[in-house]
Scaffold this motif. Structure first.
Motif, mmCIF file in Angstrom:
data_model
loop_
_atom_site.group_PDB
_atom_site.id
_atom_site.type_symbol
_atom_site.label_atom_id
_atom_site.label_comp_id
_atom_site.label_asym_id
_atom_site.label_seq_id
_atom_site.Cartn_x
_atom_site.Cartn_y
_atom_site.Cartn_z
ATOM 1 N N THR A 1 0.864 -1.178 0.000
ATOM 2 C CA THR A 1 0.000 0.000 0.000
ATOM 3 C C THR A 1 0.897 1.223 0.000
ATOM 4 O OG1 THR A 1 -1.770 -1.165 1.166
ATOM 5 C CG2 THR A 1 -1.820 1.247 1.245
ATOM 6 N N VAL A 2 1.015 1.831 -1.148
ATOM 7 C CA VAL A 2 1.895 2.977 -1.327
ATOM 8 C C VAL A 2 1.343 4.203 -0.615
ATOM 9 C CG1 VAL A 2 2.874 4.540 -3.061
ATOM 10 C CG2 VAL A 2 2.785 2.068 -3.498
ATOM 11 N N ALA A 3 0.034 4.360 -0.653
ATOM 12 C CA ALA A 3 -0.652 5.469 0.003
ATOM 13 C C ALA A 3 -2.083 5.017 0.268
ATOM 14 C CB ALA A 3 -0.632 6.731 -0.878
ATOM 15 N N PRO A 4 -2.792 5.651 1.191
ATOM 16 C CA PRO A 4 -4.173 5.247 1.450
ATOM 17 C C PRO A 4 -5.002 5.183 0.172
ATOM 18 C CG PRO A 4 -3.463 6.809 3.108
ATOM 19 C CD PRO A 4 -2.365 6.752 2.084
ATOM 20 N N GLY A 5 -5.616 4.027 -0.062
ATOM 21 C CA GLY A 5 -6.413 3.840 -1.271
ATOM 22 C C GLY A 5 -5.606 3.464 -2.495
ATOM 23 N N ASP A 6 -4.293 3.308 -2.347
ATOM 24 C CA ASP A 6 -3.423 2.983 -3.481
ATOM 25 C C ASP A 6 -2.550 1.784 -3.130
ATOM 26 O OD1 ASP A 6 -1.846 2.913 -5.740
ATOM 27 O OD2 ASP A 6 -0.756 4.773 -5.301
ATOM 28 N N THR A 7 -3.117 0.595 -3.301
ATOM 29 C CA THR A 7 -2.370 -0.646 -3.072
ATOM 30 C C THR A 7 -1.978 -1.221 -4.416
ATOM 31 O OG1 THR A 7 -3.542 -1.089 -0.999
ATOM 32 C CG2 THR A 7 -2.435 -2.950 -2.048
ATOM 33 N N ARG A 8 -0.690 -1.497 -4.596
ATOM 34 C CA ARG A 8 -0.168 -1.991 -5.868
ATOM 35 C C ARG A 8 0.040 -3.512 -5.786
ATOM 36 N NH1 ARG A 8 2.868 2.710 -7.621
ATOM 37 N NH2 ARG A 8 1.602 4.499 -6.952
ATOM 38 N N PHE A 9 -0.571 -4.238 -6.700
ATOM 39 C CA PHE A 9 -0.442 -5.702 -6.779
ATOM 40 C C PHE A 9 0.323 -6.057 -8.043
ATOM 41 C CE2 PHE A 9 -4.138 -4.908 -4.198
ATOM 42 C CZ PHE A 9 -4.111 -5.906 -3.229
ATOM 43 N N THR A 10 1.225 -7.032 -7.945
ATOM 44 C CA THR A 10 1.987 -7.437 -9.116
ATOM 45 C C THR A 10 2.520 -8.855 -8.929
ATOM 46 O OG1 THR A 10 3.868 -6.839 -10.544
ATOM 47 C CG2 THR A 10 4.143 -6.479 -8.192
ATOM 48 N N ALA A 11 2.844 -9.488 -10.046
ATOM 49 C CA ALA A 11 3.526 -10.779 -10.026
ATOM 50 C C ALA A 11 5.015 -10.613 -10.309
ATOM 51 C CB ALA A 11 2.906 -11.717 -11.062
ATOM 52 N N ASP A 12 5.440 -9.375 -10.571
ATOM 53 C CA ASP A 12 6.814 -9.066 -10.976
ATOM 54 C C ASP A 12 7.582 -8.506 -9.770
ATOM 55 O OD1 ASP A 12 9.146 -7.958 -11.980
ATOM 56 O OD2 ASP A 12 8.205 -7.185 -13.796
ATOM 57 N N TYR A 13 8.615 -9.223 -9.337
ATOM 58 C CA TYR A 13 9.357 -8.789 -8.153
ATOM 59 C C TYR A 13 10.061 -7.460 -8.380
ATOM 60 C CZ TYR A 13 12.584 -8.846 -4.212
ATOM 61 O OH TYR A 13 13.299 -8.516 -3.083
ATOM 62 N N VAL A 14 10.570 -7.247 -9.569
ATOM 63 C CA VAL A 14 11.242 -5.976 -9.872
ATOM 64 C C VAL A 14 10.259 -4.817 -9.726
ATOM 65 C CG1 VAL A 14 12.412 -4.632 -11.660
ATOM 66 C CG2 VAL A 14 12.952 -7.069 -11.371
ATOM 67 N N GLN A 15 9.061 -4.992 -10.260
ATOM 68 C CA GLN A 15 8.048 -3.949 -10.125
ATOM 69 C C GLN A 15 7.661 -3.745 -8.662
ATOM 70 O OE1 GLN A 15 6.614 -1.795 -12.518
ATOM 71 N NE2 GLN A 15 5.956 -0.877 -10.571
ATOM 72 N N HIS A 16 7.596 -4.845 -7.936
ATOM 73 C CA HIS A 16 7.260 -4.740 -6.517
ATOM 74 C C HIS A 16 8.313 -3.926 -5.771
ATOM 75 C CE1 HIS A 16 5.846 -5.723 -2.533
ATOM 76 N NE2 HIS A 16 6.982 -6.338 -2.239
ATOM 77 N N ARG A 17 9.586 -4.180 -6.064
ATOM 78 C CA ARG A 17 10.645 -3.414 -5.402
ATOM 79 C C ARG A 17 10.515 -1.924 -5.715
ATOM 80 N NH1 ARG A 17 11.932 -4.861 -1.147
ATOM 81 N NH2 ARG A 17 13.681 -3.391 -1.248
ATOM 82 N N ALA A 18 10.124 -1.610 -6.933
ATOM 83 C CA ALA A 18 9.916 -0.205 -7.290
ATOM 84 C C ALA A 18 8.758 0.386 -6.487
ATOM 85 C CB ALA A 18 9.647 -0.076 -8.791
ATOM 86 N N ASN A 19 7.701 -0.403 -6.306
ATOM 87 C CA ASN A 19 6.563 0.065 -5.513
ATOM 88 C C ASN A 19 6.967 0.272 -4.051
ATOM 89 O OD1 ASN A 19 4.928 -0.137 -7.797
ATOM 90 N ND2 ASN A 19 4.194 -2.182 -7.264
#
Length: 261
Positions: free
Chosen positions: A233-251
């Motif tokens: 959850t990057v900010a309230p109401g903004d949760t980022r879901f992904t299957a890509d670990y690289v993208q997750h690290r960026a989030n």
């Protein structure tokens, strides 16, 4: 009698007016009594248990609502005969159903806990919640999801990681082990020697980590299809879901940036 164009009006006598006033007062008093009983009696408002509260928090709320010594309800929970699945081993965590409960002078910790677990049994049956495992997952979903709309995806992440033999790595389970609520999990925390440390131990925690509400239970029972393995959850109401670990690290980096790290 000759019609004069005026209707005769019947008037109440003074005695009649007094009787009418007394009747209205009696009716009002009856309404007050009925409403008071419904809401839990004078000085005893109903007790509301929000979604996600841990058993220890529920016990403290019951102690306060019933004006009993701290620890009374927790002690009662250990001896009360509650409607729980066998896998719970007598631990009501996860089955103190979030709702509003009436409280009156006859309410005891045991009766209130029984009301909660009976409500859980009824609600679970109505929603097709049949396993202890589902309640455990729902409790994690309740703690991790930023909003109800994200609960299904969080449940799917849990299932996907379990299917792949990946540790769940949920901060909420560490918070439960430490008896805290925090957005910040340190490297030292992830080395905690506890079965609730889902960084160190694969699989689900041994018990629910709170008492989930209906949205979380339904999400755990029927998560949507998806390949997600990570979320933040990057900010309230903004949760980022992904299957890509690289993208997750960026989030995660964006989350840390917003936290001022």
């Amino acid at each position: 009698m000759q019609y004069t164009g005026h209707r005769s009006r019947s008037r109440l006598t003074r005695r009649g007016r007094l009787l009418l006033a007394a009747g209205l007062c009696a009716l009002l008093a009856l309404i007050v009594v009925l409403v008071t009983r419904l809401l839990g009696g004078p000085g005893r408002p109903p007790l509301t248990i929000p979604e996600g509260r841990r058993a220890t928090q529920v016990y403290a709320a019951v102690d306060k609502a019933l004006d009993v010594a701290p620890g009374t309800t927790e002690k009662a929970a250990r001896s009360a005969r509650l409607k729980l699945p066998e896998e719970a081993g007598g631990n009501p965590e996860g089955f103190l159903y979030p709702a509003t409960y009436p409280v009156d002078d006859d309410t005891t910790p045991e009766s209130l806990l029984s009301f909660m677990t009976d409500t859980a049994a009824d609600k679970h049956a109505a929603d097709g919640i049949r396993t202890y495992r589902t309640v455990i997952i729902a409790s994690v979903v309740q703690a991790e999801a930023d909003r109800p709309a994200d609960m299904g995806k969080v449940a799917r992440v849990i299932e996907n990681r379990l299917d792949r033999g990946m540790p769940l790595q949920m901060d909420s389970t560490i918070n439960y082990a430490l008896g805290r609520s925090s957005l910040n999990t340190s490297h030292a925390d992830t080395r905690l020697n506890s079965p609730y440390n889902t960084y160190r131990h694969k699989g689900l925690p041994p018990t629910p980590i709170g008492n989930p509400g209906q949205d979380a239970l339904r999400a755990a029972a029927r998560p949507p299809a998806g390949d997600w393995l990570y979320f933040v959850t990057v900010a309230p109401g903004d949760t980022r879901f992904t299957a890509d670990y690289v993208q997750h690290r960026a989030n995660v980096r964006e989350f840390n940036r917003r936290q001022g790290r």
